[in-house]
Scaffold this motif. Structure first.
Motif, PDB file in Angstrom:
ATOM      1  N   ARG A   1     -19.763 -39.616 -16.246  1.00  0.00           N
ATOM      2  CA  ARG A   1     -19.889 -40.254 -17.712  1.00  0.00           C
ATOM      3  C   ARG A   1     -19.125 -41.564 -17.423  1.00  0.00           C
ATOM      4  NH1 ARG A   1     -18.528 -35.200 -20.229  1.00  0.00           N
ATOM      5  NH2 ARG A   1     -20.385 -34.323 -21.352  1.00  0.00           N
ATOM      6  N   GLY A   2     -17.780 -41.522 -17.019  1.00  0.00           N
ATOM      7  CA  GLY A   2     -17.315 -42.830 -16.875  1.00  0.00           C
ATOM      8  C   GLY A   2     -16.348 -43.207 -15.743  1.00  0.00           C
ATOM      9  N   GLY A   3     -16.524 -42.884 -14.635  1.00  0.00           N
ATOM     10  CA  GLY A   3     -15.685 -42.896 -13.368  1.00  0.00           C
ATOM     11  C   GLY A   3     -16.049 -44.267 -12.675  1.00  0.00           C
ATOM     12  N   PHE A   4     -15.267 -44.366 -11.711  1.00  0.00           N
ATOM     13  CA  PHE A   4     -15.566 -45.733 -11.048  1.00  0.00           C
ATOM     14  C   PHE A   4     -16.875 -45.670 -10.250  1.00  0.00           C
ATOM     15  CE2 PHE A   4     -11.041 -45.233 -10.862  1.00  0.00           C
ATOM     16  CZ  PHE A   4     -10.430 -46.496 -11.116  1.00  0.00           C
ATOM     17  N   PRO A   5     -17.707 -46.589 -10.217  1.00  0.00           N
ATOM     18  CA  PRO A   5     -19.140 -46.671  -9.781  1.00  0.00           C
ATOM     19  C   PRO A   5     -19.199 -45.853  -8.521  1.00  0.00           C
ATOM     20  CG  PRO A   5     -18.499 -48.947 -10.381  1.00  0.00           C
ATOM     21  CD  PRO A   5     -17.285 -48.239 -10.496  1.00  0.00           C
ATOM     22  N   GLU A   6     -18.486 -45.737  -7.298  1.00  0.00           N
ATOM     23  CA  GLU A   6     -18.780 -45.249  -6.275  1.00  0.00           C
ATOM     24  C   GLU A   6     -18.570 -43.643  -6.311  1.00  0.00           C
ATOM     25  OE1 GLU A   6     -17.569 -44.761  -1.611  1.00  0.00           O
ATOM     26  OE2 GLU A   6     -16.562 -46.630  -2.727  1.00  0.00           O
ATOM     27  N   SER A   7     -17.416 -43.287  -7.512  1.00  0.00           N
ATOM     28  CA  SER A   7     -17.356 -42.047  -7.811  1.00  0.00           C
ATOM     29  C   SER A   7     -18.424 -41.595  -8.497  1.00  0.00           C
ATOM     30  CB  SER A   7     -16.010 -41.809  -8.748  1.00  0.00           C
ATOM     31  OG  SER A   7     -15.024 -42.292  -8.114  1.00  0.00           O
ATOM     32  N   GLN A   8     -19.006 -42.131  -9.235  1.00  0.00           N
ATOM     33  CA  GLN A   8     -20.451 -41.663  -9.930  1.00  0.00           C
ATOM     34  C   GLN A   8     -21.524 -41.377  -9.085  1.00  0.00           C
ATOM     35  OE1 GLN A   8     -21.007 -44.946 -12.831  1.00  0.00           O
ATOM     36  NE2 GLN A   8     -20.221 -43.908 -14.492  1.00  0.00           N
ATOM     37  N   ASP A   9     -21.535 -42.129  -8.034  1.00  0.00           N
ATOM     38  CA  ASP A   9     -22.575 -41.973  -6.743  1.00  0.00           C
ATOM     39  C   ASP A   9     -22.545 -40.677  -6.365  1.00  0.00           C
ATOM     40  OD1 ASP A   9     -23.726 -44.287  -7.223  1.00  0.00           O
ATOM     41  OD2 ASP A   9     -22.733 -45.112  -5.402  1.00  0.00           O
ATOM     42  N   HIS A  10     -21.228 -40.103  -5.887  1.00  0.00           N
ATOM     43  CA  HIS A  10     -20.639 -38.820  -5.462  1.00  0.00           C
ATOM     44  C   HIS A  10     -20.917 -37.590  -6.613  1.00  0.00           C
ATOM     45  CE1 HIS A  10     -19.430 -40.799  -1.989  1.00  0.00           C
ATOM     46  NE2 HIS A  10     -18.439 -41.417  -2.244  1.00  0.00           N
ATOM     47  N   ALA A  11     -20.508 -38.150  -7.642  1.00  0.00           N
ATOM     48  CA  ALA A  11     -20.387 -37.115  -8.742  1.00  0.00           C
ATOM     49  C   ALA A  11     -22.013 -36.534  -8.988  1.00  0.00           C
ATOM     50  CB  ALA A  11     -19.945 -37.700 -10.061  1.00  0.00           C
ATOM     51  N   ALA A  12     -22.972 -37.573  -9.201  1.00  0.00           N
ATOM     52  CA  ALA A  12     -24.426 -37.113  -9.218  1.00  0.00           C
ATOM     53  C   ALA A  12     -24.817 -36.464  -7.989  1.00  0.00           C
ATOM     54  CB  ALA A  12     -25.046 -38.602  -9.301  1.00  0.00           C
ATOM     55  N   GLY A  13     -24.239 -36.870  -6.814  1.00  0.00           N
ATOM     56  CA  GLY A  13     -24.719 -35.944  -5.500  1.00  0.00           C
ATOM     57  C   GLY A  13     -23.931 -34.402  -5.615  1.00  0.00           C
ATOM     58  N   ALA A  14     -22.691 -34.332  -6.134  1.00  0.00           N
ATOM     59  CA  ALA A  14     -22.149 -33.189  -6.046  1.00  0.00           C
ATOM     60  C   ALA A  14     -22.998 -32.359  -7.090  1.00  0.00           C
ATOM     61  CB  ALA A  14     -20.686 -33.248  -6.570  1.00  0.00           C
ATOM     62  N   LEU A  15     -23.233 -32.612  -8.169  1.00  0.00           N
ATOM     63  CA  LEU A  15     -24.000 -31.970  -9.035  1.00  0.00           C
ATOM     64  C   LEU A  15     -25.347 -31.639  -8.515  1.00  0.00           C
ATOM     65  CD1 LEU A  15     -23.306 -33.669 -12.582  1.00  0.00           C
ATOM     66  CD2 LEU A  15     -22.323 -31.324 -11.546  1.00  0.00           C
ATOM     67  N   PHE A  16     -26.186 -32.431  -7.809  1.00  0.00           N
ATOM     68  CA  PHE A  16     -27.371 -32.134  -7.362  1.00  0.00           C
ATOM     69  C   PHE A  16     -27.229 -31.261  -6.304  1.00  0.00           C
ATOM     70  CE2 PHE A  16     -30.000 -33.415  -3.529  1.00  0.00           C
ATOM     71  CZ  PHE A  16     -30.986 -32.716  -3.825  1.00  0.00           C
ATOM     72  N   SER A  17     -26.226 -30.991  -5.448  1.00  0.00           N
ATOM     73  CA  SER A  17     -25.899 -30.130  -4.266  1.00  0.00           C
ATOM     74  C   SER A  17     -25.662 -28.722  -5.112  1.00  0.00           C
ATOM     75  CB  SER A  17     -24.825 -30.475  -3.446  1.00  0.00           C
ATOM     76  OG  SER A  17     -24.340 -29.652  -2.566  1.00  0.00           O
ATOM     77  N   LEU A  18     -24.886 -28.739  -6.207  1.00  0.00           N
ATOM     78  CA  LEU A  18     -24.405 -27.550  -6.555  1.00  0.00           C
ATOM     79  C   LEU A  18     -25.551 -26.787  -7.443  1.00  0.00           C
ATOM     80  CD1 LEU A  18     -20.905 -28.338  -8.068  1.00  0.00           C
ATOM     81  CD2 LEU A  18     -21.314 -26.977  -6.129  1.00  0.00           C
ATOM     82  N   ALA A  19     -26.271 -27.807  -7.699  1.00  0.00           N
ATOM     83  CA  ALA A  19     -27.541 -27.290  -8.609  1.00  0.00           C
ATOM     84  C   ALA A  19     -28.849 -26.620  -7.786  1.00  0.00           C
ATOM     85  CB  ALA A  19     -28.270 -28.403  -9.479  1.00  0.00           C
ATOM     86  N   LEU A  20     -28.406 -26.559  -6.532  1.00  0.00           N
ATOM     87  CA  LEU A  20     -29.277 -26.070  -5.567  1.00  0.00           C
ATOM     88  C   LEU A  20     -29.314 -24.500  -5.606  1.00  0.00           C
ATOM     89  CD1 LEU A  20     -29.166 -28.346  -2.577  1.00  0.00           C
ATOM     90  CD2 LEU A  20     -31.004 -28.321  -4.215  1.00  0.00           C
ATOM     91  N   ASP A  21     -28.139 -23.835  -5.988  1.00  0.00           N
ATOM     92  CA  ASP A  21     -27.908 -22.512  -5.843  1.00  0.00           C
ATOM     93  C   ASP A  21     -28.422 -22.094  -7.376  1.00  0.00           C
ATOM     94  OD1 ASP A  21     -26.335 -20.049  -6.664  1.00  0.00           O
ATOM     95  OD2 ASP A  21     -26.012 -20.479  -4.673  1.00  0.00           O
ATOM     96  N   ASP A  22     -29.304 -21.083  -7.413  1.00  0.00           N
ATOM     97  CA  ASP A  22     -29.647 -20.459  -8.724  1.00  0.00           C
ATOM     98  C   ASP A  22     -28.575 -20.014  -9.674  1.00  0.00           C
ATOM     99  OD1 ASP A  22     -32.388 -20.952  -7.931  1.00  0.00           O
ATOM    100  OD2 ASP A  22     -32.760 -19.155  -7.153  1.00  0.00           O
TER     101      ASP A  22
END
Length: 520
Positions: A304-325
């Protein structure tokens, strides 16, 4: 007589000795054969994308053969790789290559080579192709720093192809594609090489000891920022390439110590904390453990409001975690959907794409579809698709939403049928997979009954769809045929319908329908 007998026995011994000597070369030849492990498959039996022996080979329009799931992954990511000979394959048509499959099986039988028990799974193929996509971008922009993510290791000798890097370490990741014997998410994924000298500092220990875990936990909980940074950099290096470290370091104790650092006000601490979460999530066995540790809420806050590079990683983390049903519903309940939808308009291409992929996987669950409809995501997604903003990925998400009654209603209200028909009529798709995603979303809407038929008739759908009956994959053709069947179905009730009156009532109900959806 004795002399003769003695000489005869001596000759027999010599003959026996000679016979044994003649047999020695045969045994020698037998033992000098190369062991089966050293046998390499012929190049034509190896998938150009995965670098491994094909189990379910298919031949595409350009004549090349690939593992089926690798092609499906390329289509889902709108990516066509450049092959070693410089050509670019055409994925518009896929046909099972039974002759090649038979040849591979015969070769494995004759050489005693062990064929993998099952084809490369889609999840692994998806992450492999994503790595290749990011690698091609890194070659175009060598100074651009990448954050890539992979799922499970499919072979103990393979190294992960997707890792997170940080500007705090001045580390740039470049994915390098090697031959079939190169350690690969997948006999099966390219290894990732760090161009910076700091990559040589990666520790080579196989199992972190309890003392190492104690040291990490102590430093992460320290009040001194430099100690936190030191621990995070070490953790990031360890978890970047070492599967065993990712498994052994994903403990409740370290996750608990890591959690408060994710929202740190110090950029280096925040960036590296989220990057460590990404690296730990690469292992499938860690995904549920990470979500249950309570790390998802601070990751969402960073998106929502982290540093730009942190937001990159945060989106990737949620994508990675969402792969598990098991995680899909939890991420939706914890509030991950609104910031992911907002992140689709991020200035960072990496954040946009990872957010779209996260929404795609999360929208496979009905409860998340309902949430997305209630928060007005259909109108947002249709607007983005109309503007040509990540059209392929957006259509995948809309296709999932069209599978639910709530999503169909909102999409019919939002003019999705007319928009999809305009897209299909233009026939200027950059990728065949985009056309197929559009057909898939339209197929979901075709279950909308009379409302769909009325809107489709107004959009001249039957004529447009007839042109598509012979285009695309077999799955796409089948969907087109089924949509046409729906449009052609006639019964007494339908014959009596006044289509013009029905369309007018639909237009009047559209605004009130959207209002009701927003307060559900």
């Amino acid at each position: 007589m004795k002399t003769f007998s003695g000489s005869k026995q001596q000759r027999k011994r010599e003959m026996g000795s000679g016979a044994k000597q003649k047999q020695l070369p045969k045994w020698k030849i037998h033992f000098e054969k190369s062991p089966k492990q050293k046998i390499q498959p012929p190049p034509e039996f190896v998938c150009p994308i995965s670098g491994s022996l094909m189990v379910d080979p298919v031949i595409v329009s350009s004549g090349h053969s690939f593992e089926r799931n690798c092609i499906d992954a390329c289509k889902s990511l709108n990516f066509r790789p450049t092959l070693p000979d410089g050509s670019v394959p055409d994925f518009s048509t896929l046909i099972p290559n039974l002759a090649l499959k038979s040849a591979i099986l015969s070769w494995c039988h004759s050489t005693l080579f062990t064929l993998p028990p099952k084809p490369l799974d889609f999840c692994s193929a998806h992450n492999l192709v994503r790595t290749l996509l990011l690698a091609s971008r890194s070659q175009q922009k060598p100074n651009h720093q990448l954050s890539v993510f992979s799922s499970q290791e499919t072979e103990p000798t393979r190294t992960p192809s997707q890792v997170s890097t940080s500007s705090e370490e001045s580390v740039t990741a470049a994915a390098v594609i090697s031959g079939p014997t190169t350690p690969l998410p997948f006999t099966t994924r390219p290894s990732c090489c760090c161009s910076s000298s700091s990559s040589s500092d990666i520790e080579s220990s196989n199992h972190p000891s309890s003392l190492e875990e104690d040291e990490f936990a102590t430093k992460l909980r320290s009040s001194q920022v430099f100690e936190q940074e030191e621990a995070l950099l070490s953790l990031r290096k360890l978890t970047r390439t070492q599967e065993e470290s990712r498994v052994n370091l994903c403990t409740a104790r370290l996750l608990s110590a890591l959690r408060p650092l994710i929202t740190s006000k110090y950029a280096s601490v925040q960036v590296n904390s989220v990057a460590v979460v990404v690296n730990l999530s690469l292992e499938n066995r860690n995904k549920v453990k990470i979500v249950r540790s309570g790390i998802v809420p601070p990751v969402i806050d960073v998106l929502r409001g982290g540093f730009p590079e942190s937001q990159d990683h945060a989106a990737g983390a949620l994508f990675s975690l969402a792969l598990d049903d098991q995680n899909k519903t939890a991420i939706g309940v914890l509030g991950g959907l609104p910031p992911l939808l907002h992140a689709l308009r991020s200035d960072s291409e990496r954040t946009r794409h990872d957010s779209a992929l996260a929404l795609y996987h999360l929208s496979l669950v009905q409860s998340n579809r309902v949430k997305m409809v209630k928060m007005g995501s259909v109108q947002v997604l249709l607007g983005m698709a109309r503007s040509g903003h990540m059209t392929g990925r957006i259509l995948l998400v809309l296709g999932n939403l069209a599978a639910s009654a709530e999503g169909r209603g909102a999409m019919l209200d939002g003019g999705a049928v007319g928009y999809f028909m305009e897209m299909l009529e233009r026939e200027n798709f950059d990728w065949d997979s985009t056309r197929e995603s559009c057909v898939g979303a339209l197929y979901g809407l075709s279950h909308g009954g009379l409302r769909f038929k009325g809107l489709a008739k107004e959009a001249n759908a039957e004529e447009v769809l007839k042109k598509l009956e012979e285009m695309g994959s077999e799955r796409s053709k089948e969907k087109v045929r089924r949509i046409l069947e729906v449009l052609k179905q006639k019964d007494e009730e339908e014959e009596a319908v006044d289509w013009e009156e029905l369309l007018k009532s639909d237009e009047e109900d559209a605004s009130s329908g959207r209002g009701r959806a927003s307060i559900r």
